[in-house]
Design a protein around this motif. Structure first.
Motif, PDB file in Angstrom:
ATOM      1  N   ASN A 253       1.510  -7.306  12.918  1.00  0.00           N
ATOM      2  CA  ASN A 253       0.642  -5.978  12.292  1.00  0.00           C
ATOM      3  C   ASN A 253       0.071  -6.398  10.805  1.00  0.00           C
ATOM      4  OD1 ASN A 253       1.202  -3.122  10.791  1.00  0.00           O
ATOM      5  ND2 ASN A 253       0.159  -2.811  12.579  1.00  0.00           N
ATOM      6  N   ALA A 254      -0.711  -5.745  10.392  1.00  0.00           N
ATOM      7  CA  ALA A 254      -1.254  -5.712   8.912  1.00  0.00           C
ATOM      8  C   ALA A 254      -1.768  -4.319   8.584  1.00  0.00           C
ATOM      9  CB  ALA A 254      -2.675  -6.639   9.072  1.00  0.00           C
ATOM     10  N   THR A 255      -0.560  -4.141   7.219  1.00  0.00           N
ATOM     11  CA  THR A 255      -0.759  -2.889   6.691  1.00  0.00           C
ATOM     12  C   THR A 255      -1.219  -2.872   5.226  1.00  0.00           C
ATOM     13  OG1 THR A 255       0.832  -2.234   8.300  1.00  0.00           O
ATOM     14  CG2 THR A 255       0.557  -0.933   6.342  1.00  0.00           C
ATOM     15  N   GLY A 256      -2.252  -1.993   5.033  1.00  0.00           N
ATOM     16  CA  GLY A 256      -2.844  -1.964   3.664  1.00  0.00           C
ATOM     17  C   GLY A 256      -2.401  -0.621   2.921  1.00  0.00           C
ATOM     18  N   LEU A 257      -3.409  -0.431   2.062  1.00  0.00           N
ATOM     19  CA  LEU A 257      -2.927   0.889   0.905  1.00  0.00           C
ATOM     20  C   LEU A 257      -2.738   1.863   1.799  1.00  0.00           C
ATOM     21  CD1 LEU A 257      -5.271  -0.255  -1.935  1.00  0.00           C
ATOM     22  CD2 LEU A 257      -2.510  -0.333  -1.742  1.00  0.00           C
ATOM     23  N   GLY A 258      -3.306   2.259   2.780  1.00  0.00           N
ATOM     24  CA  GLY A 258      -3.567   3.835   3.179  1.00  0.00           C
ATOM     25  C   GLY A 258      -1.986   4.351   3.482  1.00  0.00           C
ATOM     26  N   MET A 259      -1.110   3.667   3.546  1.00  0.00           N
ATOM     27  CA  MET A 259       0.464   4.157   3.851  1.00  0.00           C
ATOM     28  C   MET A 259       0.828   4.931   2.450  1.00  0.00           C
ATOM     29  SD  MET A 259       2.111   1.320   5.897  1.00  0.00           S
ATOM     30  CE  MET A 259       3.437   2.007   6.422  1.00  0.00           C
ATOM     31  N   PRO A 441      -8.341   3.892   2.233  1.00  0.00           N
ATOM     32  CA  PRO A 441      -7.785   4.155   1.079  1.00  0.00           C
ATOM     33  C   PRO A 441      -7.876   2.897   0.246  1.00  0.00           C
ATOM     34  CG  PRO A 441      -6.489   5.139   2.610  1.00  0.00           C
ATOM     35  CD  PRO A 441      -7.506   4.478   3.388  1.00  0.00           C
ATOM     36  N   ARG A 442      -8.189   3.071  -0.926  1.00  0.00           N
ATOM     37  CA  ARG A 442      -8.107   1.807  -1.977  1.00  0.00           C
ATOM     38  C   ARG A 442      -7.787   2.383  -3.262  1.00  0.00           C
ATOM     39  NH1 ARG A 442     -14.349  -0.823  -0.751  1.00  0.00           N
ATOM     40  NH2 ARG A 442     -13.927  -1.264   1.612  1.00  0.00           N
ATOM     41  N   ARG A 443      -7.810   1.118  -4.408  1.00  0.00           N
ATOM     42  CA  ARG A 443      -7.518   1.640  -5.741  1.00  0.00           C
ATOM     43  C   ARG A 443      -8.165   0.652  -6.448  1.00  0.00           C
ATOM     44  NH1 ARG A 443      -2.049  -0.889  -8.445  1.00  0.00           N
ATOM     45  NH2 ARG A 443      -2.318  -2.931  -7.434  1.00  0.00           N
ATOM     46  N   GLY A 444      -8.777   1.195  -7.698  1.00  0.00           N
ATOM     47  CA  GLY A 444      -9.646   0.662  -8.510  1.00  0.00           C
ATOM     48  C   GLY A 444      -9.425   0.755 -10.004  1.00  0.00           C
ATOM     49  N   ARG A 445      -9.870  -0.214 -10.830  1.00  0.00           N
ATOM     50  CA  ARG A 445      -9.603   0.092 -12.162  1.00  0.00           C
ATOM     51  C   ARG A 445     -10.536   1.147 -12.518  1.00  0.00           C
ATOM     52  NH1 ARG A 445      -6.559  -3.550 -14.702  1.00  0.00           N
ATOM     53  NH2 ARG A 445      -5.933  -5.205 -13.579  1.00  0.00           N
ATOM     54  N   ARG A 446      -9.676   1.986 -13.422  1.00  0.00           N
ATOM     55  CA  ARG A 446     -10.428   3.273 -14.078  1.00  0.00           C
ATOM     56  C   ARG A 446     -11.473   3.053 -14.821  1.00  0.00           C
ATOM     57  NH1 ARG A 446      -8.769   8.391 -13.506  1.00  0.00           N
ATOM     58  NH2 ARG A 446      -6.566   7.569 -12.788  1.00  0.00           N
ATOM     59  N   PRO A 519       1.919  -1.520  -5.189  1.00  0.00           N
ATOM     60  CA  PRO A 519       1.912  -0.785  -3.802  1.00  0.00           C
ATOM     61  C   PRO A 519       2.990  -1.551  -2.879  1.00  0.00           C
ATOM     62  CG  PRO A 519      -0.216  -1.220  -4.673  1.00  0.00           C
ATOM     63  CD  PRO A 519       0.589  -1.991  -5.404  1.00  0.00           C
ATOM     64  N   LEU A 520       3.050  -2.800  -2.806  1.00  0.00           N
ATOM     65  CA  LEU A 520       3.865  -3.243  -1.523  1.00  0.00           C
ATOM     66  C   LEU A 520       5.319  -2.894  -1.461  1.00  0.00           C
ATOM     67  CD1 LEU A 520       2.779  -7.303  -2.124  1.00  0.00           C
ATOM     68  CD2 LEU A 520       2.118  -5.807  -0.417  1.00  0.00           C
ATOM     69  N   SER A 521       5.846  -2.425  -2.461  1.00  0.00           N
ATOM     70  CA  SER A 521       7.095  -2.017  -2.511  1.00  0.00           C
ATOM     71  C   SER A 521       7.272  -0.811  -1.683  1.00  0.00           C
ATOM     72  CB  SER A 521       7.536  -1.650  -3.844  1.00  0.00           C
ATOM     73  OG  SER A 521       7.585  -2.612  -4.823  1.00  0.00           O
ATOM     74  N   VAL A 522       6.281  -0.043  -1.698  1.00  0.00           N
ATOM     75  CA  VAL A 522       6.154   1.458  -0.885  1.00  0.00           C
ATOM     76  C   VAL A 522       5.946   0.984   0.417  1.00  0.00           C
ATOM     77  CG1 VAL A 522       5.243   3.860  -0.546  1.00  0.00           C
ATOM     78  CG2 VAL A 522       5.542   2.810  -3.106  1.00  0.00           C
ATOM     79  N   GLN A 523       4.897   0.137   0.799  1.00  0.00           N
ATOM     80  CA  GLN A 523       4.712  -0.221   2.160  1.00  0.00           C
ATOM     81  C   GLN A 523       5.707  -0.873   2.703  1.00  0.00           C
ATOM     82  OE1 GLN A 523       1.151  -2.583   1.820  1.00  0.00           O
ATOM     83  NE2 GLN A 523       0.087  -1.286   0.179  1.00  0.00           N
ATOM     84  N   ARG A 524       6.601  -1.851   1.962  1.00  0.00           N
ATOM     85  CA  ARG A 524       7.507  -2.346   2.834  1.00  0.00           C
ATOM     86  C   ARG A 524       8.736  -1.261   3.143  1.00  0.00           C
ATOM     87  NH1 ARG A 524      10.921  -7.583   1.243  1.00  0.00           N
ATOM     88  NH2 ARG A 524      12.750  -7.119   2.341  1.00  0.00           N
ATOM     89  N   PHE A 525       8.926  -0.447   2.423  1.00  0.00           N
ATOM     90  CA  PHE A 525       9.895   0.815   2.508  1.00  0.00           C
ATOM     91  C   PHE A 525       9.612   1.362   3.980  1.00  0.00           C
ATOM     92  CE2 PHE A 525      10.785   5.148   2.539  1.00  0.00           C
ATOM     93  CZ  PHE A 525      12.030   5.166   2.736  1.00  0.00           C
ATOM     94  N   GLN A 526       8.255   1.701   3.969  1.00  0.00           N
ATOM     95  CA  GLN A 526       7.851   2.520   5.245  1.00  0.00           C
ATOM     96  C   GLN A 526       7.933   1.570   6.278  1.00  0.00           C
ATOM     97  OE1 GLN A 526       4.218   3.761   2.611  1.00  0.00           O
ATOM     98  NE2 GLN A 526       4.204   5.341   4.232  1.00  0.00           N
ATOM     99  N   SER A 539      -1.431 -10.004  -0.484  1.00  0.00           N
ATOM    100  CA  SER A 539      -2.016  -9.852  -2.090  1.00  0.00           C
ATOM    101  C   SER A 539      -0.975  -8.682  -2.584  1.00  0.00           C
ATOM    102  CB  SER A 539      -3.378  -9.145  -1.740  1.00  0.00           C
ATOM    103  OG  SER A 539      -3.539  -7.749  -1.485  1.00  0.00           O
ATOM    104  N   THR A 540      -1.339  -8.052  -3.659  1.00  0.00           N
ATOM    105  CA  THR A 540      -0.644  -6.997  -4.124  1.00  0.00           C
ATOM    106  C   THR A 540      -0.695  -5.542  -3.342  1.00  0.00           C
ATOM    107  OG1 THR A 540      -2.296  -6.206  -5.685  1.00  0.00           O
ATOM    108  CG2 THR A 540      -0.701  -7.769  -6.499  1.00  0.00           C
ATOM    109  N   ASP A 541      -1.716  -5.703  -2.508  1.00  0.00           N
ATOM    110  CA  ASP A 541      -1.890  -4.417  -1.779  1.00  0.00           C
ATOM    111  C   ASP A 541      -1.829  -4.465  -0.127  1.00  0.00           C
ATOM    112  OD1 ASP A 541      -2.665  -3.714  -4.363  1.00  0.00           O
ATOM    113  OD2 ASP A 541      -4.940  -3.371  -3.804  1.00  0.00           O
ATOM    114  N   TRP A 542      -1.857  -5.466   0.446  1.00  0.00           N
ATOM    115  CA  TRP A 542      -1.568  -5.551   1.754  1.00  0.00           C
ATOM    116  C   TRP A 542      -0.522  -6.619   2.026  1.00  0.00           C
ATOM    117  CZ3 TRP A 542      -3.420  -8.893   5.705  1.00  0.00           C
ATOM    118  CH2 TRP A 542      -4.381  -9.884   5.415  1.00  0.00           C
TER     119      TRP A 542
END
Length: 585
Positions: A253-259, A441-446, A519-526, A539-542
């Motif tokens: 499985n591959a999981t990204g920022l949506g979680m 869902p994505r995140r970008g620099r403000r 973001p990886l921290s929250v993804q790993r928990f879920q 990466s830092t995001d998936w």
């Protein structure tokens, strides 16, 4: 005879649980591991205890594995059908991302027996995924791709009469990799709120886990079919996967920022998922054990297995998480301390609490593994865990609440927000949004944000900080309604504080807008709550993970085996010489 465990009064509040500032940090989440109460484990435990049966109704593939598969599940007087459509894609069309528009395998899980008319409807809708509408009896819509590295390799091995080589497979054992499990009303799917009480799939995420488990079963059936066809064409002797390999292979499985936005937007889920771990952990750590208590030997077995698992994963890419060899070394120290207690102590002690304290000082990963092992002892929490996952309705806003009470709730539950300085530009360096083309869902620099567009409401810490500032200079005797007439921009934050007042673990204690947020921290928990392992960030995001590695297969449901519910830290099958080597003198 073992000394009886000391009985400790059941905790009725929060005093025995780890505090939120420990549980809800990215650092602690970096050490999350699956437990016996993760969704994958609880689904299969229910299937075994209630004598579910899976029938492979149809496996209709050509030599390349293109065709249709149907699995029928008989569960507690109900029938579920899982239908999958298989084809082969050019490798350039395969992607881990949710934005793809073609896949090797597309599938749906629906309630009821499949008819020919219904199958034709699904054939038109399931392969196109988001663009289709599978129908109100469909519960889950999913898809997967063949692994570029592993599918052909395993098929070639079986076609030559050999089992795969553990070292060639690497640390992530799968042949299909999934990318999404849609459910709960999305794209016209059945809403789980409509399930009656006692429905076998009525617990949240159980339908998705059943679909994932059947997709994993399909992956093995598919690779064996292709291997058999290769052997027939080449005139070689096909062999099926060894049963040990059949259990060891999982579903990629591959999981990204949506979680991440999901868990931010559902504080009741986050609270339940944390308590799913913290309650049984607390109960186990409160106990005192004599050195000859059988539970301690069980801990020794599981710690030893965890060390073996980590040794097998030594090549797994895990940064920024701690690498497997380092964790293995730390677990070795815990194991030595436990063995010393067993061999030399003469009285009962809270030894597991001592080990847990030491593990927490070593690393989040060591603590998380020990916690999962300790929770493994708490089979008495199994039924309670299912009840815990049934989430009620979100609290209705209370406009009549006094501002004094709102300030009290802020002080009690959101004091952690004061640790963030929103005057520092780095504290708001990122923003979260959905891509226009695909709603991913994505995140970008403000700094590079274009005018317009909608920003995801992931800025909880900033909103609470702003609410605090304005509330501090407003009359405590006034009502929330009066306050919001003056400051309408705080309506969401006020409701959030009211919504979470009765929850123990509702908020991630971090600023998701900060440049140093991971973001990886929250993804790993879920993902650990789901039951996944082999966390490998890309990466830092998936990241990539594996689900159901070590789990029983469909044919194992009716068999009484000692490992039916014992697949924490699955170990690879032992390496075997090839038939060619065995035939040499």
């Amino acid at each position: 005879m073992p000394v009886q465990e000391e009985t400790v009064e059941e905790e009725t509040g929060h005093e025995c649980l780890r505090p939120p500032h420990q549980v809800l940090t990215g650092t602690d989440m970096n050490g999350a591991w699956a437990t016996r109460h993760s969704f994958a484990r609880t689904m299969l435990r229910r299937a075994r205890s209630q004598a579910w049966h899976v029938e492979k109704t149809r496996l209709d593939f050509d030599a390349q594995g293109c065709g249709t598969a149907v699995y029928t599940v008989y569960a507690e007087g109900r029938i579920f059908s899982f239908i999958a459509f298989s084809r082969t894609l050019d490798e350039s069309q395969r992607t881990d991302r949710v934005i793809a528009d073609a896949w090797d395998v597309t599938a749906a899980l629906l309630e009821g027996r499949l008819t020919s008319e219904r199958e034709e409807q699904l054939r038109q809708n399931v392969p196109v995924q988001e663009k289709g509408r599978p129908g109100a009896d469909a519960m889950v819509l999913t898809r997967a791709n063949r692994s570029l590295r592993f599918f052909d390799y395993v098929g070639d091995c079986l076609a030559r009469g050999q089992q795969p080589d553990v070292h060639s497979m690497g640390p992530s054992p799968y042949v299909l990799r999934s990318t999404a499990f849609y459910s709960n009303g999305k794209f016209g799917l059945k809403e789980f709120a409509d399930f009656p009480a006692g429905h076998p799939l009525g617990v949240p995420y159980r339908a998705q886990m059943l679909a994932a488990w059947l997709l994993r079963e399909l992956s093995i059936d598919l690779v064996e079919h292709v291997a058999r066809a290769k052997a027939d064409a080449a005139g070689t002797q096909f062999v099926p996967l060894d049963p040990q390999w059949g259990k060891y292979l999982g579903l990629g499985n591959a999981t990204g920022l949506g979680m991440v936005p999901f868990v931010v937007n559902h504080p009741e889920y986050l609270d339940a998922w944390c308590r799913l771990r913290e309650i049984p952990l607390s109960r186990a750590l409160m106990q005192s054990y004599s050195p000859d208590h059988p539970d301690l030997e069980r801990i020794v077995v599981l710690l030893t297995r965890a060390c073996g698992y980590l040794e097998e994963k030594r090549e797994l890419k895990t940064a920024p998480f701690l690498d497997p060899p380092a964790i293995r070394s730390q677990l070795g120290g815990l194991l030595a301390q436990l063995r010393a207690f067993i061999n030399t102590s003469t009285s009962a002690e809270p030894i597991l609490a001592h080990l847990h304290e030491k593990a927490a000082r070593l690393s989040a990963e060591a603590r998380g593994i020990l916690a999962s092992i300790v929770i493994e002892l708490r089979s008495d929490f199994d039924d309670e865990a299912e009840v815990l996952l049934t989430i009620g309705e979100t609290a209705v806003p209370d406009a009549g609440m006094r501002c004094a009470e709102l300030r009290r709730l802020l002080a009690a539950n959101y004091g952690w927000v004061r640790t963030h300085d929103f005057g520092d530009p780095s504290a708001t360096g990122f923003f979260w949004f959905s891509a226009t083309a695909n709603e991913e869902p994505r995140r970008g620099r403000r700094a590079g944000r274009l005018p317009g567009g909608v920003e995801h409401c992931t800025d909880i810490a900033q909103r609470i900080a702003r609410l605090n500032a304005d509330l501090a200079r407003y009359s405590e005797a006034s009502s929330v309604a009066e306050f919001l007439r003056m400051f309408p921009e705080h309506r969401f934050a006020v409701h959030r504080v009211q919504q979470t007042q009765g929850l123990r673990y509702p908020e991630i204690h971090d600023n998701l807008l900060a440049e140093d947020f991971l973001p990886l921290s929250v993804q790993r928990f879920q993902l650990a709550v789901y039951g996944m392992n082999n966390f490998s960030p890309q990466s830092t995001d998936w990241l990539r993970v594996t689900l159901f590695s070590g789990a029983p297969r469909t044919a194992d449901l009716g068999r009484e085996t000692s490992d039916a519910d014992d697949w924490l830290f699955p170990l690879a099958p032992p390496s075997k010489p090839s038939l060619e080597k065995e035939s040499r003198p």
